[in-house]
Design a protein around this motif. Structure first.
Motif, short mmCIF file in Angstrom:
data_model
loop_
_atom_site.label_atom_id
_atom_site.label_comp_id
_atom_site.label_asym_id
_atom_site.label_seq_id
_atom_site.Cartn_x
_atom_site.Cartn_y
_atom_site.Cartn_z
N ARG A 149 -40.49 -28.79 -30.96
CA ARG A 149 -41.71 -29.24 -30.26
C ARG A 149 -41.90 -30.75 -30.46
N LEU A 150 -41.63 -31.16 -31.69
CA LEU A 150 -41.80 -32.56 -32.05
C LEU A 150 -40.94 -33.47 -31.15
N TRP A 151 -39.67 -33.12 -30.99
CA TRP A 151 -38.76 -33.99 -30.20
C TRP A 151 -39.09 -33.91 -28.73
N GLU A 152 -39.61 -32.75 -28.32
CA GLU A 152 -40.04 -32.59 -26.94
C GLU A 152 -41.17 -33.57 -26.64
N ILE A 153 -42.08 -33.72 -27.59
CA ILE A 153 -43.22 -34.62 -27.39
C ILE A 153 -42.74 -36.08 -27.36
N VAL A 154 -41.81 -36.40 -28.25
CA VAL A 154 -41.27 -37.78 -28.25
C VAL A 154 -40.66 -38.08 -26.88
N MET A 170 -30.70 -40.84 -44.19
CA MET A 170 -29.50 -40.98 -43.37
C MET A 170 -29.56 -40.06 -42.14
N TRP A 171 -30.12 -38.88 -42.34
CA TRP A 171 -30.24 -37.96 -41.21
C TRP A 171 -31.19 -38.51 -40.14
N TYR A 172 -32.32 -38.98 -40.62
CA TYR A 172 -33.34 -39.59 -39.74
C TYR A 172 -32.69 -40.76 -38.98
N TYR A 173 -31.94 -41.55 -39.71
CA TYR A 173 -31.34 -42.76 -39.15
C TYR A 173 -30.24 -42.44 -38.13
N THR A 174 -29.37 -41.49 -38.49
CA THR A 174 -28.23 -41.23 -37.60
C THR A 174 -28.55 -40.21 -36.52
N VAL A 175 -29.13 -39.07 -36.90
CA VAL A 175 -29.33 -38.00 -35.92
C VAL A 175 -30.52 -38.28 -35.00
N VAL A 176 -31.61 -38.74 -35.56
CA VAL A 176 -32.79 -39.01 -34.72
C VAL A 176 -32.69 -40.39 -34.09
N HIS A 181 -32.70 -33.35 -26.77
CA HIS A 181 -33.69 -34.24 -26.14
C HIS A 181 -33.20 -35.67 -26.03
N ASP A 182 -33.72 -36.32 -25.01
CA ASP A 182 -33.41 -37.74 -24.84
C ASP A 182 -34.44 -38.52 -25.66
N LEU A 183 -33.98 -39.05 -26.78
CA LEU A 183 -34.90 -39.78 -27.66
C LEU A 183 -34.68 -41.28 -27.55
#
Ligand code: PRX
Length: 647
Positions: free
Chosen positions: A342-347, A397-403, A376-378
């Protein structure tokens, strides 16, 4: 834990357009802010509108636990968050984009529309006799009426006290009573994780125990049936629709040092304290930090995913972004319901540019797996923030690379309810990042890391983090208990503000936060006091004594571990553990439910004060290999038996 020694430099593209473009620029401005704080902050103060300019920028009197800013100045926070933006194109710009939990429910308020709503509700408050200086408690979920109510209070000079919607009736009652409020703003019910939370019933239970409540404005949200007490409760929408309610309301000319709000937070004592923030200093520091730490540019969409019941929501969901004229996304309900994305959908949907959350949320998303993000297209994201707990290098690192697809700096911001705004933080275009470090102090922030005896720690030596001098956004007092302010923060190291945190500074001057040294436990990044939970437990009829400590918890950051001595004759059982957990929920709220309850036969009769907690923490962590100094332990065998019981 993973070690990550790489340093991540700001991308040249980001640096070029950033407000602060390089480490050199940061250093120069930092120096200036320390050498000439009055010059620095006076320049910031020129960025907002005043009814009357200040006579003196600051009074630095930490020696007496006192400070004041923009003395003699007159302004209004709501005016600066709304009216100031009503000339030109910004009038039609979205101030708030709201996303309800039931799919498809959204609402956008332009600055002009928000201004009108705020004025109307300010007029409703006035009509019911609310005046400058009165306290108004707000017990609402993340719905547009929450920021509207907060700004309406600010407009007429009433002091808002937002109480997190997840708190129990008793917690709400305590906060209402302590603030001495006569007006409550609440709602019928709201959505959370697919369920409807019966919020009015909780508010009713709180008000039933507080005869001073004269009026409750009830927002209709869930549409469920509620009891409306005649003479006390009225519907928000009916009040707002009344013929005599105008959509203009003259803002009150507030003193720079007049209180803007109270926000209750847990400390080492049993009772949460009302952190008092004032108008000018708070507003300016959240405006400036918002613009610089997230490198805000006109048109950016900000999503601060924290509830407004906490300081993060106040500062970077509401006051910071709106004072800067930004668009703020506000989201009701669970970020992982109905699906983990849901979070990424909102972004994606709102084309969010700046996203700010807690390490525990990042870790929860990481556990769900990359595929939820990858759907999602972030691409709109430019800056990713973190707050509330140390973020470990894996999560970083996850936040940085994946998100962030290695395009967005991770802005790990260290601060507190008390400091009002971010104090240790990278700046997107200027500060090279080290995963796990909140990096460097913000402008005007002078820190030190001290040993117990007050001497300065060496490079990389862990010690107590203190703040050497006032900063405009720092709290002024504990509401109703000015002495407590001094005792809590200025006694350990006289003349210095003691943060309660343990930290080290490395060879590059980067700060690494290492957790609380007091009895504050951080559950999902939220503060809860060990002593508060102990009081809740001992208020149960079966309990004679209780000691509560935090321990590392994968999902929550810290979990709650309770050692409980039962009254004689009471049988230990799993049902009783459950009953005690429920009791904590009723007394404080779900955030205070212990993860582990261990029945023991002795606690304090054998091990005293500080030592006890330190050792209980070790037991909760499951490691009693190195107990440090145990000379004050009456009986070491007690530790072994407590540890045995743990297994
Ligand atoms: O221990 C620090 C931790 O959160 C505490 C403040 O909690 P609260 O007043 O609820 O405010 C949280 C949001 C500002 C601090 O004393 N803390 C906050 N941010 C960080 C942090 N610990 C490590 N790194 C951070 N970035």
């Amino acid at each position: 834990m993973m070690e990550e020694r790489r340093i991540f430099l700001p991308s040249p593209k980001l640096s070029q357009q950033a407000h602060i473009k390089s480490m050199e620029e940061y250093r120069a401005l930092y120096r200036e802010s320390i050498d000439d704080p009055e010059g620095f902050w006076a320049r910031v103060a020129e960025e907002v509108e005043w009814f009357h300019k200040w006579d003196r920028v600051m009074i630095d009197d930490f020696a007496h636990a006192r400070h004041a800013w923009f003395v003699g100045g007159k302004l209004n926070a709501a005016y600066n968050c709304l009216d100031r933006h009503l000339t030109g194109a910004r009038k039609a710009k979205a101030a708030i984009m709201w996303e309800g939990e039931p799919a498809g429910e959204t609402k956008t308020y332009t600055y002009q529309q928000l201004y009108e709503e705020v004025c109307r509700f300010a007029n409703v408050l006035k009509k019911h006799g609310v005046k400058r200086g009165d306290r108004v408690s707000i017990y609402l979920p993340m719905i547009p009426e929450l920021p509207i109510a907060m700004l309406a209070c600010a407009r007429i000079g009433a002091i808002h006290s937002v109480v997190f919607g997840g708190f129990s009736a008793e917690s709400l009652r305590d906060r209402i009573e302590d603030a001495g409020t006569t007006v409550l703003i609440c709602c019928d019910g709201y959505y959370r994780g697919g369920r409807i939370m019966d919020s009015k019933a909780t508010a009713d239970a709180a008000m039933a125990q507080y005869p001073g409540m004269q009026r409750a404005f009830v927002v209709r949200r869930s549409g469920g049936k509620v009891d409306m007490q005649k003479g006390r409760d009225t519907w928000w929408h009916e009040e707002m629709a009344a013929k005599d309610i105008a959509s203009e309301c003259k803002p009150e000319e507030m003193d720079a040092e007049d209180p803007l709000f109270i926000l209750y937070t847990s400390g080492s004592t049993g009772k949460p304290k009302g952190v008092l923030h004032t108008t000018a200093g708070y507003l300016l520091s959240v405006k400036k930090t918002f613009e610089l730490i997230f490198d805000y540019h006109d048109g950016d969409i900000m999503w601060c995913a924290a509830d407004f019941g906490w300081i993060t929501g106040h500062s970077y969901g509401l006051y910071g972004p709106l004072c800067a004229g930004a668009t703020s996304v506000i989201v009701e309900g669970s970020l992982s319901y109905p699906k983990p994305d849901r979070l990424w959908e909102i972004v994606e949907k709102h084309r969010v540019n700046i996203f700010y959350t807690t390490p525990t949320t990042v870790q929860a998303c990481m556990r769900e797996g990359d595929e939820w993000v990858d759907r999602h297209d972030l691409g709109s994201l430019r800056v990713l923030g973190s707050v509330g707990d140390p973020i470990n290098p894996e999560a970083w690192m996850w936040y940085y690379t994946v998100v962030g697809k290695e395009q967005c700096p991770i802005i790990d911001t260290w601060w507190q309810t008390e400091t009002g705004g971010a104090m240790i933080t990278p700046l997107p275009g200027a500060i090279p990042l080290k995963p796990g470090s909140a990096t460097v102090p913000f402008f005007g922030v002078e820190l030190a890391i001290l040993r117990e005896d007050g001497t300065e720690c060496e490079v990389n030596e862990g010690g107590y983090l203190v703040i050497r001098r006032p900063w405009p956004g720092m709290m002024r007092s504990s509401f109703g208990e000015p002495e407590q302010f001094k005792e809590t923060y200025f006694v350990q190291f006289p003349g210095l503000y003691f943060t309660g945190d343990w930290a080290r500074r490395d060879e590059d001057g980067y700060y690494w936060l290492m957790g609380r040294v007091d009895d504050v436990i951080k559950v999902f990044g939220y503060r809860v006091g060990a002593v508060e939970i102990e009081h809740a437990l001992t208020s149960h009829e079966a309990v004679a004594e209780a000691a509560v400590v935090g321990f590392p918890h994968e999902a929550k950051g810290q979990g709650i571990y309770a050692f409980v001595v039962l009254k004689s004759g009471v049988e230990q059982s799993e049902e009783l553990k459950k009953a005690l957990a429920d009791h904590c929920r009723t007394k404080i709220g779900p955030i205070a439910i212990p993860d582990h309850i261990q029945f023991v036969t002795v606690i304090s009769r054998t091990i005293q004060g500080k030592t006890m907690r330190r050792i209980l923490r070790k037991i909760a962590e499951g490691d009693i290999g190195d107990l440090g100094d145990t000379s004050t332990l009456a009986d070491r065998s007690v530790v072994d038996s407590l540890f045995e019981g743990r297994r």
